[in-house]
Scaffold this motif. Structure first.
Motif, PDB file in Angstrom:
ATOM      1  N   PRO A  83      -7.880  -8.774  -3.357  1.00  9.96           N
ATOM      2  CA  PRO A  83      -8.311  -9.789  -3.867  1.00  9.96           C
ATOM      3  C   PRO A  83      -7.579 -10.650  -4.357  1.00  9.96           C
ATOM      4  N   GLY A  84      -7.528 -11.801  -3.892  1.00 11.46           N
ATOM      5  CA  GLY A  84      -6.340 -12.785  -4.253  1.00 11.46           C
ATOM      6  C   GLY A  84      -4.955 -12.871  -3.805  1.00 11.46           C
ATOM      7  N   ALA A  85      -4.139 -11.426  -3.550  1.00 18.14           N
ATOM      8  CA  ALA A  85      -3.444 -11.898  -3.029  1.00 18.14           C
ATOM      9  C   ALA A  85      -3.032 -12.668  -1.392  1.00 18.14           C
ATOM     10  N   ALA A  86      -1.853 -13.291  -1.609  1.00 16.09           N
ATOM     11  CA  ALA A  86      -1.391 -14.234  -0.784  1.00 16.09           C
ATOM     12  C   ALA A  86      -1.214 -13.553   0.958  1.00 16.09           C
ATOM     13  N   ASN A  87      -2.037 -11.811   0.735  1.00 21.62           N
ATOM     14  CA  ASN A  87      -2.031 -11.384   2.351  1.00 21.62           C
ATOM     15  C   ASN A  87      -3.855 -10.847   2.307  1.00 21.62           C
ATOM     16  N   SER A  88      -4.331 -11.071   1.407  1.00 27.06           N
ATOM     17  CA  SER A  88      -4.919  -9.925   1.106  1.00 27.06           C
ATOM     18  C   SER A  88      -6.312 -10.811   2.815  1.00 27.06           C
ATOM     19  N   GLY A  89      -7.073  -9.723   3.392  1.00 25.62           N
ATOM     20  CA  GLY A  89      -7.683  -8.955   4.112  1.00 25.62           C
ATOM     21  C   GLY A  89      -9.283 -10.573   4.151  1.00 25.62           C
ATOM     22  N   GLU A  90      -9.191 -10.542   3.133  1.00 27.42           N
ATOM     23  CA  GLU A  90      -9.819 -12.108   2.814  1.00 27.42           C
ATOM     24  C   GLU A  90      -9.812 -13.152   3.745  1.00 27.42           C
ATOM     25  N   SER A  91      -8.022 -13.982   3.246  1.00 21.25           N
ATOM     26  CA  SER A  91      -7.352 -14.775   3.574  1.00 21.25           C
ATOM     27  C   SER A  91      -7.207 -14.557   5.190  1.00 21.25           C
ATOM     28  N   PHE A  92      -6.938 -13.411   5.929  1.00 21.79           N
ATOM     29  CA  PHE A  92      -7.033 -12.969   7.520  1.00 21.79           C
ATOM     30  C   PHE A  92      -7.976 -13.690   8.162  1.00 21.79           C
ATOM     31  N   TRP A  93      -9.012 -12.961   7.533  1.00 17.31           N
ATOM     32  CA  TRP A  93     -10.235 -13.025   7.824  1.00 17.31           C
ATOM     33  C   TRP A  93     -11.207 -14.102   8.437  1.00 17.31           C
ATOM     34  N   ALA A 109     -10.644  -3.294   7.570  1.00 18.88           N
ATOM     35  CA  ALA A 109     -10.387  -2.312   6.188  1.00 18.88           C
ATOM     36  C   ALA A 109      -9.840  -3.763   5.372  1.00 18.88           C
ATOM     37  N   ASP A 110      -8.552  -3.754   4.100  1.00 15.41           N
ATOM     38  CA  ASP A 110      -7.879  -4.876   3.664  1.00 15.41           C
ATOM     39  C   ASP A 110      -6.815  -4.088   3.609  1.00 15.41           C
ATOM     40  N   TYR A 111      -5.541  -4.904   5.045  1.00 17.07           N
ATOM     41  CA  TYR A 111      -3.921  -4.240   4.842  1.00 17.07           C
ATOM     42  C   TYR A 111      -3.167  -4.672   3.890  1.00 17.07           C
ATOM     43  N   GLY A 112      -3.762  -6.046   3.052  1.00 17.12           N
ATOM     44  CA  GLY A 112      -3.402  -6.548   2.024  1.00 17.12           C
ATOM     45  C   GLY A 112      -2.570  -6.227   0.963  1.00 17.12           C
ATOM     46  N   ASP A 113      -2.483  -6.654  -0.164  1.00 16.94           N
ATOM     47  CA  ASP A 113      -2.870  -6.571  -1.178  1.00 16.94           C
ATOM     48  C   ASP A 113      -3.366  -6.272  -2.329  1.00 16.94           C
ATOM     49  N   MET A 150       0.874  -1.170  -0.660  1.00 20.56           N
ATOM     50  CA  MET A 150      -0.341   0.219   0.286  1.00 20.56           C
ATOM     51  C   MET A 150       0.466   1.641  -0.078  1.00 20.56           C
ATOM     52  N   ASP A 151       0.164   1.849  -0.742  1.00 20.02           N
ATOM     53  CA  ASP A 151       1.145   3.958  -0.593  1.00 20.02           C
ATOM     54  C   ASP A 151       1.373   4.200   0.647  1.00 20.02           C
ATOM     55  N   HIS A 152      -0.162   3.937   1.191  1.00 23.18           N
ATOM     56  CA  HIS A 152       0.234   4.713   2.654  1.00 23.18           C
ATOM     57  C   HIS A 152      -0.473   3.465   3.956  1.00 23.18           C
ATOM     58  N   PRO A 153       0.112   3.423   4.218  1.00 23.62           N
ATOM     59  CA  PRO A 153       0.541   1.954   4.919  1.00 23.62           C
ATOM     60  C   PRO A 153      -1.004   2.200   6.080  1.00 23.62           C
ATOM     61  N   PRO A 154      -1.822   0.988   6.967  1.00 22.20           N
ATOM     62  CA  PRO A 154      -2.595   1.136   7.474  1.00 22.20           C
ATOM     63  C   PRO A 154      -3.221   2.143   8.911  1.00 22.20           C
ATOM     64  N   ASP A 155      -1.621   1.940   9.102  1.00 25.83           N
ATOM     65  CA  ASP A 155      -1.908   2.874  10.320  1.00 25.83           C
ATOM     66  C   ASP A 155      -1.741   4.644  10.385  1.00 25.83           C
ATOM     67  N   GLU A 156      -1.560   4.683   8.894  1.00 20.98           N
ATOM     68  CA  GLU A 156      -1.621   6.770   8.880  1.00 20.98           C
ATOM     69  C   GLU A 156      -2.788   6.916   8.592  1.00 20.98           C
ATOM     70  N   LYS A 157      -4.390   6.021   7.873  1.00 18.89           N
ATOM     71  CA  LYS A 157      -5.444   5.963   8.196  1.00 18.89           C
ATOM     72  C   LYS A 157      -5.603   6.782   9.490  1.00 18.89           C
ATOM     73  N   ALA A 158      -5.326   6.212  10.378  1.00 14.58           N
ATOM     74  CA  ALA A 158      -5.803   6.347  11.624  1.00 14.58           C
ATOM     75  C   ALA A 158      -6.086   7.640  11.992  1.00 14.58           C
TER      76      ALA A 158
END
Length: 438
Positions: free
Chosen positions: A69-79, A63-67, A1-9
């Motif tokens: 849908p379909g990525a190995a680190n996708s939010g779908e896979s994590f959850w 929110a998706d912290y990964g890269d 992600m260009d902007h890691p999710p912690d910055e979104k906070a």
């Protein structure tokens, strides 16, 4: 992600949800083993309880912290992995999770709320916009006392509105100093710097040994407010003083930027730092072109994929007279809506998340940090994470609860690079005016 999710906070705090937003077509990712789970348990305002033998389905938006849908680190896979484990232990509670990217999640959730169909659980960058309308459960209603007490106090306190907690810290991040061990050895530097004088001396040795960027300094628009804050902390400064008054042009901050300007003028930093974003600096560090740079845990995967893999160290950020005992703390949130009266089931899910392996999986997958003391203890043996974990309980934060922060933050990103190419006092003075205006 260009902007890691912690910055979104930081970016989303105090954001007002815009009425009339059009809900984009989104496919509900069904993680429950029984399919969509749209039937039993949620009828009649959610009054059927799992404890009474009925099946309850919790709707969750995350929110998706990964890269994506379909990525190995996708939010779908994590959850999916989290929910599968939870449902084995709680067969009467199903959890349907819809993962949405960071750019769209606020708009889509706003539409859900407007339509009277909020999720039971929401994980995103801010909770405060829902509190005034009475939409959220209190934290004490959705986590057990032992979980609430284990939360990092400084982080949990930001989940309060008028003394009552509504937002649960979900993940956090921090900052530390990364240094290239190989470049240090070639330059004859025996240990990483602890003070500004040592940092300058190390930078001079790196430059003399042929390193083009002894210190990576991103003061461009991506996260200039973060880099600046870290340097301010090193001299006892910050955006506000101890009394809560804006102090951007304080004597400590002016001195800080005079010091940084000296590094820039001597050619000891990234050239033209006011035009450089942290992503560029981190990529240069990964390529072995930078001797030192401030970064976060989310930098580690970038560096481990680069030429510096196994060649860098992580230590506390140097301050004027010694290493910082604090760091920049940032966090995201998870919360529960009260419309469906599912507090009992939500508590079971949250307790499972915070006390089990789920929270640790986030650290492994996304290199974000825990928000509990227990989580920190479990990770204390990780050499690369230790500097972040040590500083986390004493973290310092942007003044994001002040309504002026949004304006100040925007202006910092646009202009603070001029403090190291021009007159630091003048640039900081203009920023002070923005903070005090109106």
């Amino acid at each position: 992600m260009d902007h890691p999710p912690d910055e979104k906070a930081v970016q989303t705090v105090n954001k007002k949800f815009v009425g009339g937003a059009v809900l984009a077509v989104a496919t509900m990712l069904t993680l429950a083993s029984c399919g969509s789970g749209s039937g039993t348990g949620t009828q009649g305002g959610g009054e059927t309880k799992a404890a009474e033998g009925g099946q309850v389905t919790l709707k969750m938006v995350a929110a998706d912290y990964g890269d994506g849908p379909g990525a190995a680190n996708s939010g779908e896979s994590f959850w999916k992995s989290v929910v599968d484990e939870f449902q084995k232990a709680n067969p009467n509670i199903k959890v349907d999770v819809q993962v949405i990217n960071w750019n769209d999640i606020d708009k889509q959730v706003a539409t859900m709320v407007q339509n009277g169909q909020p999720p039971d659980i929401l994980q995103t960058g801010d909770y405060s916009g829902f509190v005034k309308d009475g939409l959220l459960h209190k934290v004490e209603e959705i986590v057990s006392p032992n979980v609430q007490q284990d939360l990092l106090t400084k982080f949990a306190d930001f989940g309060k509105v008028d003394g009552t907690s509504y937002g649960l810290p979900f993940v956090s991040s921090a900052r530390a100093l990364f240094y290239n061990k190989e470049l240090f050895e070639k330059a004859g530097i025996t240990e990483p710097p602890k003070t500004w004088d040592e940092l300058k001396a190390a930078a001079e040795k790196l430059k003399a040994s042929g390193v083009s960027q002894p210190f990576g300094l991103p003061l461009g628009q991506e996260e200039a407010q973060g880099e600046s804050f870290l340097w301010m902390l090193g001299n006892g400064g910050g955006y506000k003083d101890a009394s809560g008054k804006w102090a951007i042009n304080s004597a400590q901050n002016v001195e800080t930027f005079q010091y940084i300007k000296g590094l820039v003028d001597a050619g000891l930093t990234t050239p033209n730092p006011g035009t450089k974003d942290r992503k560029t600096v981190w990529e240069d560090f990964a390529a072995g072109k930078v001797g030192m740079a401030n970064g976060g845990p989310m930098s580690i995967p970038i560096f481990d994929k680069g030429a510096v893999k196994d060649k860098y160290g992580v230590v506390a950020i140097p301050g004027k007279t010694g290493p910082l005992d604090t760091t920049l703390g940032v966090m995201d949130w998870i919360m529960a809506f009260n419309k469906n009266n599912h507090g009992e089931e939500i508590k079971k899910f949250f307790d499972f998340f915070y006390t089990g392996p789920a929270a640790e999986k986030i650290v492994d997958l996304y290199k974000l940090l825990p928000v509990t003391n227990g989580g920190i203890q479990k990770l204390s043996g990780d050499e690369k994470l230790k500097p972040f974990l040590d500083a986390l309980p004493n973290a310092s934060f942007y003044p994001f609860q002040d309504p002026k922060w949004s304006d100040v933050n925007t202006q910092i990103k646009q202009t603070i690079g001029g403090a190291v190419s021009g007159d630091p006092a003048a640039v900081l003075g203009e920023l002070q005016k923005v903070a005090e205006a109106g």
